[in-house]
Structures are given as structure tokens and as C-alpha cells.
Design a protein around this motif. Structure first.
Motif, PDB file in Angstrom:
ATOM      1  N   THR A  61       0.831  -1.200   0.000  1.00  0.00           N
ATOM      2  CA  THR A  61       0.000   0.000   0.000  1.00  0.00           C
ATOM      3  C   THR A  61       0.866   1.251   0.000  1.00  0.00           C
ATOM      4  O   THR A  61       0.612   2.193  -0.751  1.00  0.00           O
ATOM      5  CB  THR A  61      -0.945   0.011   1.216  1.00  0.00           C
ATOM      6  OG1 THR A  61      -1.775  -1.142   1.165  1.00  0.00           O
ATOM      7  CG2 THR A  61      -1.801   1.257   1.229  1.00  0.00           C
ATOM      8  N   LEU A  62       1.901   1.264   0.840  1.00  0.00           N
ATOM      9  CA  LEU A  62       2.760   2.444   0.952  1.00  0.00           C
ATOM     10  C   LEU A  62       3.606   2.674  -0.294  1.00  0.00           C
ATOM     11  O   LEU A  62       3.839   3.818  -0.688  1.00  0.00           O
ATOM     12  CB  LEU A  62       3.679   2.318   2.168  1.00  0.00           C
ATOM     13  CG  LEU A  62       3.016   2.366   3.535  1.00  0.00           C
ATOM     14  CD1 LEU A  62       4.046   2.126   4.624  1.00  0.00           C
ATOM     15  CD2 LEU A  62       2.324   3.688   3.754  1.00  0.00           C
ATOM     16  N   ILE A  90      -1.550   8.766  -6.696  1.00  0.00           N
ATOM     17  CA  ILE A  90      -1.069  10.129  -6.939  1.00  0.00           C
ATOM     18  C   ILE A  90      -0.808  10.325  -8.432  1.00  0.00           C
ATOM     19  O   ILE A  90      -1.176  11.357  -9.006  1.00  0.00           O
ATOM     20  CB  ILE A  90       0.190  10.420  -6.098  1.00  0.00           C
ATOM     21  CG1 ILE A  90      -0.179  10.465  -4.616  1.00  0.00           C
ATOM     22  CG2 ILE A  90       0.848  11.721  -6.524  1.00  0.00           C
ATOM     23  CD1 ILE A  90       0.999  10.538  -3.682  1.00  0.00           C
ATOM     24  N   THR A 125       0.382   1.406  -4.030  1.00  0.00           N
ATOM     25  CA  THR A 125      -0.961   1.942  -4.175  1.00  0.00           C
ATOM     26  C   THR A 125      -0.995   3.464  -4.052  1.00  0.00           C
ATOM     27  O   THR A 125      -1.555   4.139  -4.918  1.00  0.00           O
ATOM     28  CB  THR A 125      -1.902   1.314  -3.131  1.00  0.00           C
ATOM     29  OG1 THR A 125      -1.826  -0.103  -3.249  1.00  0.00           O
ATOM     30  CG2 THR A 125      -3.327   1.757  -3.352  1.00  0.00           C
ATOM     31  N   ILE A 126      -0.399   4.010  -3.005  1.00  0.00           N
ATOM     32  CA  ILE A 126      -0.457   5.464  -2.797  1.00  0.00           C
ATOM     33  C   ILE A 126       0.255   6.218  -3.911  1.00  0.00           C
ATOM     34  O   ILE A 126      -0.321   7.158  -4.474  1.00  0.00           O
ATOM     35  CB  ILE A 126       0.067   5.830  -1.397  1.00  0.00           C
ATOM     36  CG1 ILE A 126      -0.906   5.307  -0.336  1.00  0.00           C
ATOM     37  CG2 ILE A 126       0.256   7.339  -1.261  1.00  0.00           C
ATOM     38  CD1 ILE A 126      -0.445   5.486   1.084  1.00  0.00           C
TER      39      ILE A 126
END
Length: 172
Positions: free
Chosen positions: A67-68, A76, A71-72
């Protein structure tokens, strides 16, 4: 690198076709986007440091780490691309110069389609949404069509409507 590439794309598209920031506040948006992409590695390092301080070792689960790190940043990138497409549509609607409107209509159409299908395709992959293989293939084909269409329409705008004074560069 993907975030930096997205920011360079944002720079080109926010200043297209005449090199001016329209509207003027978009230059600050670009600066914030660039700063965010440069701070992303520090964000990841901070999360690792926080995990180390809380548990005495770097103990981040695979799901949280994905996720870090995946995904993030991907969300963006998708938002930066969609924002640049929306700004091109805004510029198309507010431009009064007929030649610039002709340049922008080609780019706006293909860029908006590319951003839309790129976002849809990546959101489906990020959240593992169940889609049939035929639907995924169709989505990918639309993405390819509009991505290559963007390059094609940019070439039409450069050659047909002489943006960025490319004829001076070619003649030299």
C-alpha cells in the motif's frame, strides 16, 4: 521515477500550447506535485522508521508495504494525469484564440480519453476488482488507442498548427 515522469507530463500539459500557465495558479499546483513526488521516498523512509521505533525492528506487513510503495504513489500518478486532462479541457473552453482552440481540441480529446482509461485500468489492477478477461482486454485496448492517439494528435498539433515554433527548430 514514475512520479517524476508524471510531473514532467503535467508540466508539458499545463503549459501547452504556448508555454504560459493558464490559469496562473496551476504553476503552484505543479510545484506542489513535484515536491510531493520528491518527498515520497522520505515518506516511505519515515514509515519504516516509525515501524522501527514502535516495535524495535522494521516489521511492516507485505500488505501495508504494498500500500505504501505501490498503491499510494499510483493513486497520486492517476490523480496528476486526470488533473492535467481536466486542465486541458478547462483551457480549451476558456481559450478565445481560434488557432490555439484547434491545437487544443485534438490534444484535449485524446488526453482525456487516455487519462480516463489509464485511471480505470490501474484502479482495476490496484484493488483487484473482479473483471472478466474480455472486459480487461477491451479496457486495455481503449487505453492503447488513446495513448497512441495522444502521440498522434500531439504530432498533428505540432505539424499542422505550428505550435512551439517547431518549424524554426526543424529549419535549423
Amino acid at each position: 521515477y514514475k512520479l517524476l515522469l508524471s510531473n514532467l507530463t503535467l508540466l508539458v500539459l499545463l503549459t501547452f500550447p504556448d508555454g504560459k500557465w493558464v490559469p496562473g495558479w496551476t504553476r503552484w499546483l505543479f510545484i506542489l506535485s513535484l515536491a510531493g513526488s520528491l518527498l515520497m521516498p522520505l515518506y516511505i523512509l519515515g514509515m519504516m522508521l516509525l515501524s522501527f521505533l514502535l516495535s524495535g525492528e522494521v516489521n511492516i506487513s507485505t500488505e501495508v508495504w504494498d500500500t505504501l510503495t505501490d498503491t499510494i504513489p499510483e493513486l497520486i500518478r492517476i490523480s496528476v494525469l486526470l488533473l492535467s486532462a481536466l486542465m486541458q479541457l478547462y483551457r480549451l473552453w476558456t481559450t478565445r484564440n481560434a488557432v490555439q482552440r484547434q491545437q487544443l481540441k485534438w490534444i484535449s480529446f485524446s488526453l482525456f480519453g487516455m487519462a480516463l482509461f489509464y485511471g480505470m485500468f490501474n484502479v482495476v489492477q490496484l484493488w483487484n476488482i473482479e473483471v472478466k478477461s474480455a472486459q480487461s482486454l477491451i479496457l486495455f485496448m481503449y487505453l492503447c488507442f488513446f495513448s497512441y492517439g495522444f502521440v498522434f494528435t500531439l504530432a498533428i498539433s505540432v505539424l499542422r498548427y505550428r505550435i512551439w515554433d517547431m518549424d524554426l527548430v526543424i529549419n535549423k
